[in-house]
Design a protein around this motif. Structure first.
Motif, short mmCIF file in Angstrom:
data_model
loop_
_atom_site.label_atom_id
_atom_site.label_comp_id
_atom_site.label_asym_id
_atom_site.label_seq_id
_atom_site.Cartn_x
_atom_site.Cartn_y
_atom_site.Cartn_z
N PRO A 10 0.81 -1.21 0.00
CA PRO A 10 0.00 0.00 0.00
C PRO A 10 0.85 1.26 0.00
CG PRO A 10 0.01 -0.99 2.18
CD PRO A 10 0.74 -1.94 1.27
N LEU A 11 0.22 2.35 -0.44
CA LEU A 11 0.86 3.66 -0.50
C LEU A 11 -0.09 4.71 0.04
CD1 LEU A 11 2.07 3.33 -4.19
CD2 LEU A 11 3.56 3.29 -2.18
N VAL A 12 0.46 5.75 0.65
CA VAL A 12 -0.33 6.89 1.10
C VAL A 12 0.06 8.08 0.26
CG1 VAL A 12 -0.75 8.51 2.99
CG2 VAL A 12 -0.63 6.06 3.47
N LEU A 13 -0.94 8.72 -0.32
CA LEU A 13 -0.72 9.93 -1.09
C LEU A 13 -1.05 11.12 -0.19
CD1 LEU A 13 -1.38 10.73 -4.67
CD2 LEU A 13 -2.57 12.14 -3.00
N LEU A 14 -0.16 12.09 -0.15
CA LEU A 14 -0.38 13.34 0.57
C LEU A 14 -0.54 14.43 -0.49
CD1 LEU A 14 -0.38 15.07 3.17
CD2 LEU A 14 2.12 15.17 2.96
N ASP A 15 -1.74 15.04 -0.52
CA ASP A 15 -1.97 16.05 -1.56
C ASP A 15 -1.60 17.44 -1.07
OD1 ASP A 15 -4.16 17.14 -0.18
OD2 ASP A 15 -5.64 16.16 -1.45
N ARG B 79 1.76 16.35 -3.00
CA ARG B 79 3.03 16.67 -2.34
C ARG B 79 3.99 15.50 -2.42
NH1 ARG B 79 1.40 19.60 3.34
NH2 ARG B 79 0.18 21.27 2.39
N CYS B 80 3.49 14.31 -2.05
CA CYS B 80 4.36 13.13 -2.08
C CYS B 80 3.52 11.87 -1.97
CB CYS B 80 5.40 13.18 -0.96
SG CYS B 80 4.72 12.99 0.70
N VAL B 81 4.19 10.76 -2.18
CA VAL B 81 3.61 9.43 -1.98
C VAL B 81 4.54 8.72 -1.01
CG1 VAL B 81 2.98 7.25 -3.08
CG2 VAL B 81 2.60 9.43 -4.29
N ILE B 82 3.95 8.02 -0.04
CA ILE B 82 4.73 7.40 1.03
C ILE B 82 4.48 5.90 1.03
CG2 ILE B 82 5.09 7.35 3.52
CD1 ILE B 82 3.74 10.27 3.35
N GLY B 83 5.57 5.14 1.06
CA GLY B 83 5.49 3.70 1.16
C GLY B 83 5.35 3.25 2.60
N ARG B 84 5.03 1.99 2.77
CA ARG B 84 4.75 1.40 4.09
C ARG B 84 5.89 1.60 5.10
NH1 ARG B 84 0.46 -0.45 6.76
NH2 ARG B 84 0.80 -2.33 7.92
N ALA C 166 -4.46 16.41 2.62
CA ALA C 166 -5.30 15.22 2.73
C ALA C 166 -4.47 13.97 2.47
CB ALA C 166 -6.47 15.30 1.75
N LEU C 167 -4.78 12.93 3.20
CA LEU C 167 -4.09 11.65 3.07
C LEU C 167 -5.05 10.63 2.47
CD1 LEU C 167 -2.63 11.80 6.66
CD2 LEU C 167 -1.26 11.91 4.58
N ARG C 168 -4.61 9.94 1.43
CA ARG C 168 -5.43 8.90 0.79
C ARG C 168 -4.61 7.64 0.66
NH1 ARG C 168 -6.97 13.47 -1.57
NH2 ARG C 168 -5.70 13.41 -3.43
N LEU C 169 -5.24 6.53 0.98
CA LEU C 169 -4.58 5.23 0.93
C LEU C 169 -4.90 4.54 -0.40
CD1 LEU C 169 -2.96 3.05 2.55
CD2 LEU C 169 -5.20 2.12 3.19
N TYR C 170 -3.87 3.98 -1.01
CA TYR C 170 -4.02 3.15 -2.21
C TYR C 170 -3.43 1.79 -1.91
CZ TYR C 170 -5.50 7.25 -4.72
OH TYR C 170 -6.22 8.35 -5.12
N ALA C 171 -4.09 0.75 -2.34
CA ALA C 171 -3.67 -0.62 -2.04
C ALA C 171 -2.36 -0.99 -2.71
CB ALA C 171 -4.76 -1.61 -2.43
N SER C 172 -2.06 -0.33 -3.83
CA SER C 172 -0.85 -0.69 -4.59
C SER C 172 -0.49 0.46 -5.53
CB SER C 172 -1.10 -1.95 -5.42
OG SER C 172 -2.09 -1.68 -6.41
N GLU C 173 0.69 0.36 -6.09
CA GLU C 173 1.11 1.34 -7.09
C GLU C 173 0.21 1.27 -8.32
OE1 GLU C 173 5.11 2.80 -9.51
OE2 GLU C 173 5.26 1.11 -8.14
N ALA C 174 -0.23 0.07 -8.68
CA ALA C 174 -1.12 -0.07 -9.83
C ALA C 174 -2.45 0.66 -9.58
CB ALA C 174 -1.37 -1.55 -10.13
N GLU C 175 -3.00 0.53 -8.38
CA GLU C 175 -4.25 1.23 -8.06
C GLU C 175 -4.04 2.74 -8.11
OE1 GLU C 175 -7.32 0.07 -4.86
OE2 GLU C 175 -6.19 1.74 -3.96
N LEU C 176 -2.92 3.22 -7.59
CA LEU C 176 -2.60 4.65 -7.66
C LEU C 176 -2.47 5.10 -9.11
CD1 LEU C 176 -1.87 7.38 -6.40
CD2 LEU C 176 0.47 6.51 -6.12
N ALA C 177 -1.82 4.29 -9.93
CA ALA C 177 -1.62 4.63 -11.34
C ALA C 177 -2.94 4.77 -12.09
CB ALA C 177 -0.73 3.60 -12.02
#
Length: 184
Positions: A4-9, A34-39, A13-24
């Motif tokens: 999973p990844l957390v996107l910080l806009d 702003r950034c994307v953060i790994g586990r 706001a923080l949004r969780l994505y299950a995978s890089e593919a889902e984020l893509a």
């Protein structure tokens, strides 16, 4: 990047994505990210190629967990209806990152993991935070703290339903879940 990844806009706001593919596939705007953060606290930028496909940059570094905690704390104030699980601040960076991913997954719409609600020897088994909400708000005693809620990760909470004021209006009768230690 696995997991999973957390996107910080750009508004925090923080949004969780299950995978890089889902984020893509998400359609997020790299310009407002702003950034994307790994586990494990890896820090990336969200980029798009000339065809508009999203991908992550190479790892830039590791995120400062105190700064990320401040973003979460501010988001709880700005959007309390999205962040109703109120856990204590973990002592270590690793614990904070694990708990951030847990909280965001538990607050995600459509989450259906098993929770329990207990009160005076009675136990209700619920699916997801929405299921917990239904049990808690339909029973008397919430305001008196008679319920203890247990999440799938082993944390315990006392639900708080606010009846008056601007925060109560924003929550639309849904409880806040305040972490407690030592509740069975």
């Amino acid at each position: 990047m696995d997991g999973p990844l957390v996107l910080l806009d750009d508004v925090g706001a923080l949004r969780l994505y299950a995978s890089e593919a889902e984020l893509a596939e998400s359609g997020e705007d790299p310009g407002s990210t702003r950034c994307v953060i790994g586990r494990h606290g890896e820090y990336f930028h969200l980029l798009s190629d000339p065809d508009g496909r999203l991908h992550l940059s190479r790892q830039i570094g590791t995120v400062a967990h105190e700064t990320l905690w401040e973003h979460l704390r501010r988001q709880r104030e700005v959007a309390p209806e999205l962040h109703r699980i109120l856990r204590r601040f973990p002592e270590s960076r690793e614990d904070f990152l694990a708990e951030l991913f847990e909280e965001l997954s538990l607050e995600a719409p459509g989450d259906q993991r098993a929770w329990t609600v207990s009160s005076h020897g009675q136990v209700w088994h619920c699916q997801g935070l929405d299921g917990v909400d239904r049990v808690v708000v339909q029973r008397d005693g919430v305001a008196e703290g008679k319920f203890v809620v247990h999440d799938p990760y082993g944390h315990s909470y006392v639900p708080r339903v606010l009846k008056h004021g601007p925060l109560a209006r924003r929550l639309h009768g849904r409880p806040l879940y305040v972490e407690v230690v030592g509740q069975e």
